[in-house]
Structures are given as structure tokens and as C-alpha cells.
Design an enzyme around this catalytic site. Structure first.
Site, PDB file in Angstrom:
ATOM      1  CG  HIS C 236      -0.365  -0.231   2.513  1.00 20.39           C
ATOM      2  ND1 HIS C 236      -1.100  -0.291   3.653  1.00 20.39           N
ATOM      3  CD2 HIS C 236       0.913  -0.464   2.888  1.00 20.39           C
ATOM      4  CE1 HIS C 236      -0.315  -0.527   4.664  1.00 20.39           C
ATOM      5  NE2 HIS C 236       0.898  -0.649   4.245  1.00 20.39           N
ATOM      6  CG  ASN C 237      -0.233   4.687   1.037  1.00 18.32           C
ATOM      7  OD1 ASN C 237      -1.048   3.900   1.521  1.00 18.32           O
ATOM      8  ND2 ASN C 237      -0.505   5.970   0.856  1.00 18.32           N
TER       9      ASN C 237
END
Lengths: 321, 321, 321
Positions: C236-237
Site C-alpha cells: 500500500h502507498n
């Protein structure tokens, strides 16, 4: 007895609709001199190569062996010289790998796209068991008693041998990972078309979510009786022998030749273009970066002889107590 | 509070239709002497084993503990001696693991094949959310508020506990990776049938494309509240405790026992049959090859105490500056 | 020329329905003093942060840079002091990460659940090719000439740029792996809602069974022209630049920033929150645990300068011959 590797499969070449050498030269901006304007009938690998085939040389490490190819045409770098009395036609370009990619795209033929679950042109034996959510691409052949579990994808032109088992999420025949790096003034990677296919021989079992990429030309091969655990990655043009065992999460990069009865531990990685001999054993989590002779046991990253690895580890431990 | 591991689950044995010891002996070509021809009611692991169960001993490392099994029948090698005053019946064969494989195939019962998306015999709680492209096999049980994302495959007989989440591409219950190596004159690997199943307890989350194999006998278990990231591989008969965290691409080989609240970094590999204590932390990319005591932090390949690993790395770096 | 990274995408913040700071404070049991009860309009990352956004500080390593955030509200530990003359509102709690998780759950909005194959609200260009068994979630956008192979899952709100190719089994946008560890008397992990999404820019190719997790807030980004091989895991991210090449089974943990034209070998792992500069090359199977400057070539675990690695390996080999 397991069947021997089938020599009749064309593992290192893919036929094309015939085209003249002069047309190939024109397509890649190479000079073609002489009146020997023969027909090219296949794309092939550099070794062994086949008469009527076109191939390329991008990796300097293979220069010395260039004279051994049986291909009719070789695309080489302008910086590269042809062997004396070379039987091949050499076409010279700035970037042989990009030229090769251009040819594959222009004269090769990838399988047609389809959004069907089971292609009309697939040939599936009546005893094969095909589960829910399976996709089988055009011209694929599925043998006797094959079991295909849910959500498996088989790209076009794949062959699955008798009694083989594909577990859920397996992907057979996706595009191999081939991109020509840019040379200035280019800045973008160029995709290499993969016009080859995958052959899974008989009695093979492939674990859940494992991936076997299709070949650039010719075939990626999994030999009879070989067993792969889950989440393995087999690159394009890899050839695995008979009776091998690959534990979970193994990765084998493109064009490796793995012998017969080889045992590979979990999470092992093998770099591209290597040859691993028969009966080799590779310890879990090893990283293999060079060829391995028949019968050896290796481990570590970079992998070395297993007994040496154990001595090194023991010595290094003592030193730091 | 998380629920404790449910002791009522038969994690290490799978019931079979009763069969006499003499029939088992005949099937594997073992001599059966005596008149104690009792009924066998399950296949079980060597430890703990259960009364009425048949099991096998193939790994010499367990010989000393053989006397501790509660199984009624043990298949052992002809080269192996039984403990004195041993309560078990010993059946002697050339290759115990192949004999075990033969028994599982002949007397065990794998789940029936089906090409349905959702089996009629699956029991799915009305609050469970089942997405597109999901396959759920026979006799599986899906609990309250379970969320199953697209393209998940659940093989037969799996149990998914309340509030658990399975992300896309997860495969629950595929055949574990078990093959008996050939002994001459045999040359082919023999598949070991997996008649066990998978139990996912409540509040578990399993990341995309992760695989949890089903047990040979008994169950592979993921404890309550445990979270797995994407692309993890959990082998057959692994038991993971409660509240554990496994980062991406972790691989745990067969029959490991992982304690409670264990934290495992990305790409870690754990060899088979190991025990990892409660609250153990394993640094990313480590390769674990032996048991780890409660509360330890380890890293490296082979993994060692984390503080020792850091000292070794620092020392080796200085030496080569 | 490849397109530059699109600065207009809000990669580090996700808008929410406006809410007062006093309501946020109440929800997480923090004291709110003063009359500056402004409206909060987004959840954002700590850096850069955005005016109107709420964020959190859980990792002490970022304390020194706390004064640089542009967020309007920061949730911090009771043990933490605010910088002097700090423009932000600080909300103090025992466990900032759990408080953050609570807020995301209460005020954030995850995409709606659906069991459809192709969501009615997805916007799919007429030239896109969508194969059998594909699932596309709500509000996703699929660009021109995109090819999506069988059994791909695209979670809601994902964007797939023009000419990109997703191979079979790819999972785009699954929940990132975020769980707040318990602090006594709590004993269970708390799931962190992921209200962000995934952006795949143009000319990207993603290999079979690879996974790209969606962001907690903002977006996980794959830059234009970047190519991923099979079985890769992108947390994520993560933000990956343009023209990168990731070989098979690479894992990149959450919040890493990967530059442009980076080449990453097979089975490499990169720990969370690292920055890898442009044109960096990372040898196969390396484990990267710290930032890497532009143009460097590294290898090993932990990864070091490649030439140093080779000297160390050579020296260690000689010593043990």
C-alpha cells in the site's frame, strides 16, 4: 519408466509465414548485400538455431560460439564482426534485441485474443476434468485424465500432457518478461512479442498460483513426472527435465535448462540462461548464479557447494561468539 | 480476548471407514503376525497419534520418540527395530512413505470432483458475502460475516471462521506437496493423497493470491485473529496460532507449528516440521532451519539471534572497507 | 518520451465528507482545547500532508520532521511533545495508530461490496479488451487499448492507464496490510481501513498473479512504461516511477518511493518506507533495508554496494578453501 524428453517438439524455433531476407533487412534498417535472398521460415534461438531460421546475438558472452549456430540469418551489432567463412547471413543494426523485437511483432503471430472461457479451437480429451472458472485459449491441447482446478488460465497454444494436474490459480503461457532497454534517444522499453508456447508433459503437477510463461520462440517445457509446488515462477524458454521436484515459491529465470531428477528447495532463485545438471539438489532459499554440474548439492546466495557452505557458516558463527 | 485454539478439532487425524490391520498389511505387502487383528478407524500423524489410527515412520530423526505415539499401527522400514514392549503393531516394508501413500489412496477418501461454482453441499452463512468468480467445494463451511473476494477457490471440506476475509485469488485447501521419492527400480515420484482439510478460524484475513494447502490427514490450521499478507504459501499440516502477523511472500513448509502472536517479516521461509514459539519475531527475508524458542527475535539465512546477526554484519563490513 | 508523473493525482490524501476537529477528538477520546474548531476535509499522510487534512505520527523516527507537515491535525502519542509555534492542532492519545484506524473506519468510506463481474459504475473504454473471468469493481476506470487477461480482479476505484496489460490472476487494489498491534489490555490486532486506491499509468505491464495493494489514503502508483514480472507484491502507498523493470517475485513493502528507470532483480525484497533513487539497479534476491541513492548498483542481504559485495564474497570464499 518415465518417457524421455520428446526430441520431436520444436522447442527452440517457431515457424512463420515465409519471408525473404531482404524484407527482414528492410524492416530493421539493416543493409543487405549480395544475391543470396533466401526465404526465412522460422524465428529461432541462437543455439542450436535451425536452417531457414532468423535469430539474434545481443549478449557478447555468446560471440565466440556464434559460428556454431545453424540459423540462416543472425542479427548482430554493428560493433560485432562475423566469424570468417561464416555460413550465416549477418544483418548489422545498432540494437539487435530491439530489431529482433520489431521482427517478432511484424512477422511473428501471437495467438488471437478471445474473451471466451473455453476456446472453440481447443482440443480437450473427453476424460479431462475442467473445473469452474477455467479459461482455455485457442489451439490448446488438453490430454487424457488431466485435472484442471478452478480459476486456472491456459493461454493459447499450450499443451497439457496426460494425467497432469493444474491447481487453482495456475497461469500457463502468459507473455514472458522480455523488454528491450532503451538506447538514447529512445526512452521507453520495447515489448518483445512472445510467439512461442508452453508444453507440459505427462504426469506433471503444478501447484496453486504458479506461473509458467510461454517462450519467445519455440517452447517452455515442463518434463514428464515433474512436480511444482505453489507460487512458483518459470520464465520463458525454460526447459525442465523429467522427475524434478520444485518446492514452493521457486523462481527460475528465462532460458534455463534444468536436468532430470533435480530437487529444488523452497524460495530458490535461479538466474537466467543457466544449465543445472541431472540429480542436482539445491538447498532452500539459495540464489544460483552459475551452471551446476550433474549430481552436485549446493546452497547459499550466491550458491556454493553445500559442504563448503556449512563450513563457512560454522566458522563465521564461531568467530563472532 | 481471542478464542483459544479449539482442542476439539481433530487436527492430526482423519477418520476412515474401518478396516482390519490384516487388510492394511496385505495392501502394502507387509507381514502381519499374531491374532490381534483389530479395526483401524483413522489415518493419523505419528505424534500424538490416536488409538485406532495407522501412521508411519520414515524419518530416522523420530525413531527415539517412536514409543510415544498413541497410534495403533505404525508402518516402519524393514531396517528399523520396534521399541521393546511397544504397544503398537509394527508393519515392516521397504519404503514406509510409499506404503503410506498407497494406503491413503486405497482406503482414504479425497473429496469428490466437481465443476460447480458453489457446491450444493457447502454450508454458507446467510451473512457471508461471496463475490464473482468464487468456487466453493463440497462440504465446506463458511461462517458469519465472512467476506470472500473475487476469484477465490475453496477446495472441499474447508472451514472458514466468522468474520474472516479472503482476498482475491486466494486458494484454500489445494493438495499439499507430498511425493514419495522413487527407490530403484522405481523411477517415478508417487503422489501422496491428501485426505485432510483446512480450518481457518475466526477473524483471520488472508492476502491476495496466498495459498493454504490442505493436510495429508487432520487439518492445516490458521488460528483466530491471524493476518496473512499477499502471496504467502502455507504448507500441508501447518498449524499457526492466534494473533500472528505474516508479511508478504512468506513461505512455511509442511507440518510447522507456529505459536501465538508470532510476527514474520516479508519473504521469510521456514523449513518443514519446525516449532516456532509464542511471540517470536522473524526479520524479513530470513531462512529458518531450526526450532525457535518463545520470545526470540531472529534474522538472516540461516536465521540466528538478531543481535548476533547485526554484530556479524557490522564486523564483516568493517573488515572489507 | 514517457509522460512525467502526473502531479495532479492526489497520491497522499483521500477526501472525506467534512467533519469538525472536535468530533474527531471525541471519536478517539482525545482532549480538544481551544475554539479553533475547523473542518477536516481529508485523511492524509504525514508528509507532505495537506491543509484540511488529519494525519498521525506513530513512528518516533519522524518526530524531528513533524513541524514540516502541512496537515491541519496530527494525532500523536501522549508521550510526544508538539513542536513550538506548531501550526497544527495536536490530538493526544495512548495509541495514535489505533486511533487513526478508528477514524478511518468511522469517517472514511471504503468502496461498496458487490458480487457483480463488471460493476455498473466502472468506466471502460470501448477499445479495452476484457477477458473471461475478470472482475472490475465500482468506479474503476479502464483506459484505451487496455488488455485484461482472464481471472484478473480489479477492486473498486482503480485506474488503469491506456495501453496497459494485466496478465491472468493479477489483483489490483486489495486491502493493504495494515493492522495496529494490541496494547494491553487489548489482545487483538485492529484492521486499518484502506480508503485509498490504485493508479496504474499508461503503457504498464503487470505479470501473472502479481498484486498491487490499494493505499490507506491517497494512491498506490505504478508509473508510465513500468513493467512488472509475475508474482510481484507491491504494498500500500508504494509509488513506482516511470520506465522501471521489476523481475519475478519482487516484494516492495508499504510506502516505498521508487524512482524512474529503476531495475530490480528477481525475488528482491524492499523494506517499508524507503526511497530508491532514479536509475538504481538491485541484484536478484537482495534484501534492501535502507534508502539507495540515485544511480547506485546494490546487492546482497542486507544489500550493499555491488562491487563491495563481490569483494566480500570472493574474500570469504578464499578464506575457506
Amino acid at each position: 519408466m518415465l518417457a524421455k524428453r520428446n526430441k520431436m517438439d520444436r522447442l527452440t524455433a517457431t515457424p512463420i509465414k515465409p519471408v525473404l531476407v531482404s524484407e527482414i533487412a528492410k524492416a530493421i534498417g539493416a543493409e543487405f548485400i549480395g544475391n543470396n535472398d533466401i526465404q526465412i521460415t522460422s524465428f529461432c534461438t541462437l543455439f542450436p538455431g535451425e536452417p531457414g531460421g532468423v535469430t539474434f546475438l545481443a549478449n557478447g558472452a555468446y560471440s565466440k560460439r556464434l559460428k556454431d549456430t545453424k540459423a540462416s540469418v543472425v542479427i548482430i551489432s554493428k560493433k560485432q564482426s562475423c566469424p570468417e567463412n561464416f555460413a550465416c547471413i549477418c544483418l548489422r543494426v545498432d540494437n539487435p534485441y530491439r530489431a529482433w523485437g520489431k521482427l517478432l511483432l511484424e512477422f511473428g503471430k501471437e495467438a488471437p485474443w478471445s474473451n471466451k472461457a473455453i476456446s472453440d479451437s481447443a482440443i480437450i480429451h473427453e476424460t479431462a476434468q475442467i473445473a469452474n472458472g477455467v479459461t482455455i485459449g485457442a489451439n490448446s491441447i488438453i490430454g487424457k485424465n488431466v485435472i484442471i482446478h478452478p480459476n486456472v488460465t491456459i493461454y493459447p497454444n499450450s499443451k497439457i500432457g496426460d494425467n497432469s494436474i493444474l491447481h487453482s490459480g495456475v497461469v500457463i503461457g502468459a507473455d514472458g518478461f522480455g523488454f528491450a532497454l532503451p538506447q538514447l534517444p529512445e526512452t521507453s522499453l520495447q515489448k518483445i512479442s512472445h510467439i512461442g508456447h508452453v508444453i507440459i508433459n505427462e504426469n506433471v503437477e503444478i501447484g496453486a498460483n504458479s506461473c509458467i510463461d510461454r517462450a519467445v520462440v519455440g517452447a517452455t517445457l515442463i518434463g514428464a513426472g515433474t512436480k511444482l509446488d505453489n507460487l512458483c515462477q518459470i520464465g520463458h524458454n525454460v526447459q525442465i527435465g523429467i522427475g524434478c521436484v520444485l518446492a514452493g515459491q521457486v523462481g527460475i529465470a528465462g532460458s534455463c535448462i534444468i536436468g532430470n531428477h533435480v530437487q529444488i528447495g523452497g524460495q530458490v532463485g535461479i538466474a537466467g540462461h543457466l544449465e543445472i545438471g541431472d540429480f542436482v539438489k539445491i538447498g532452500a532459499k539459495s540464489g544460483v548464479h552459475k551452471n551446476v554440474e550433474k549430481g552436485k548439492t549446493i546452497m547459499g546466495t550466491p550458491a556454493i557447494d553445500a559442504s563448503k557452505f556449512r563450513r563457512k557458516f560454522a566458522a563465521s558463527n564461531m568467530k563472532n561468539e
